[in-house]
Design a protein around this motif. Structure first.
Motif, mmCIF file in Angstrom:
data_model
loop_
_atom_site.group_PDB
_atom_site.id
_atom_site.type_symbol
_atom_site.label_atom_id
_atom_site.label_comp_id
_atom_site.label_asym_id
_atom_site.label_seq_id
_atom_site.Cartn_x
_atom_site.Cartn_y
_atom_site.Cartn_z
ATOM 1 N N ILE A 35 -56.089 -33.088 -59.071
ATOM 2 C CA ILE A 35 -54.650 -32.202 -59.808
ATOM 3 C C ILE A 35 -55.644 -30.435 -59.658
ATOM 4 O O ILE A 35 -55.805 -29.998 -59.603
ATOM 5 N N GLU A 36 -57.008 -30.931 -60.520
ATOM 6 C CA GLU A 36 -58.035 -29.563 -60.535
ATOM 7 C C GLU A 36 -58.392 -29.332 -59.699
ATOM 8 O O GLU A 36 -58.389 -27.940 -59.776
ATOM 9 N N ARG A 37 -58.518 -30.034 -58.335
ATOM 10 C CA ARG A 37 -59.392 -29.669 -57.328
ATOM 11 C C ARG A 37 -57.939 -28.389 -56.359
ATOM 12 O O ARG A 37 -58.487 -26.924 -55.936
ATOM 13 N N LEU A 38 -56.610 -28.756 -56.710
ATOM 14 C CA LEU A 38 -55.941 -28.022 -55.842
ATOM 15 C C LEU A 38 -55.023 -27.008 -56.602
ATOM 16 O O LEU A 38 -55.299 -25.665 -56.238
ATOM 17 N N ILE A 39 -55.279 -27.118 -57.687
ATOM 18 C CA ILE A 39 -54.401 -25.872 -58.832
ATOM 19 C C ILE A 39 -56.188 -24.819 -58.887
ATOM 20 O O ILE A 39 -55.880 -23.224 -58.468
ATOM 21 N N THR A 40 -57.409 -25.318 -58.576
ATOM 22 C CA THR A 40 -58.395 -24.437 -58.133
ATOM 23 C C THR A 40 -58.146 -23.450 -56.801
ATOM 24 O O THR A 40 -58.380 -22.094 -56.793
ATOM 25 N N ASP A 41 -58.095 -24.710 -55.825
ATOM 26 C CA ASP A 41 -57.813 -24.179 -54.948
ATOM 27 C C ASP A 41 -56.533 -23.157 -54.837
ATOM 28 O O ASP A 41 -56.406 -21.766 -53.723
ATOM 29 N N LEU A 42 -55.523 -23.413 -55.100
ATOM 30 C CA LEU A 42 -54.220 -22.295 -54.954
ATOM 31 C C LEU A 42 -54.834 -21.042 -55.983
ATOM 32 O O LEU A 42 -53.795 -20.123 -55.487
ATOM 33 N N ALA A 43 -55.065 -21.190 -57.193
ATOM 34 C CA ALA A 43 -55.420 -19.430 -57.664
ATOM 35 C C ALA A 43 -56.487 -18.965 -56.748
ATOM 36 O O ALA A 43 -56.746 -17.603 -57.553
ATOM 37 N N THR A 44 -57.378 -19.769 -56.196
ATOM 38 C CA THR A 44 -58.342 -18.840 -55.762
ATOM 39 C C THR A 44 -58.208 -17.879 -54.264
ATOM 40 O O THR A 44 -59.258 -17.718 -53.686
ATOM 41 N N ILE A 45 -57.823 -19.300 -53.092
ATOM 42 C CA ILE A 45 -57.821 -19.062 -52.049
ATOM 43 C C ILE A 45 -56.895 -18.099 -51.722
ATOM 44 O O ILE A 45 -55.860 -18.565 -52.077
#
Length: 93
Positions: A35-45
């Motif tokens: 979940i943390e990885r998905l949050i980071t990816d969607l916020a930065t990519i």
């Protein structure tokens, strides 16, 4: 006369404040690190797109799934840009 108003975005922020990471893990059963990885990816990519297989659209509450996907795109600023936000792909049998 005065009328109290609120933007949709501010209402979403207020509602989603109840869903901290631990609550989301408990509700979804998904691993916290993913979940943390998905949050980071969607916020930065940028731009970020979400691709959904056709299977989810065969169920009664598919609209809820689609709304959730569009909500993520909206909250991360991925609406109205080339190549985003949501696309459905069809499997070939």
């Amino acid at each position: 006369t005065e009328v109290e108003v609120a933007t949709v975005m501010s209402m979403y922020r207020e509602h989603l404040a109840d869903y901290d990471l631990d609550t989301v893990v408990e509700i979804t059963g998904s691993p916290k690190d993913l979940i943390e990885r998905l949050i980071t990816d969607l916020a930065t990519i940028k731009p970020a797109a979400i691709h959904i297989g056709e299977g989810v659209n065969h169920y009664f509450h598919a609209t809820l799934h689609n709304r959730a996907a569009y909500l993520i795109a909206m909250l991360t600023g991925n609406i109205g840009k080339y190549g985003v936000p949501i696309s459905h792909f069809l499997s070939r049998h």
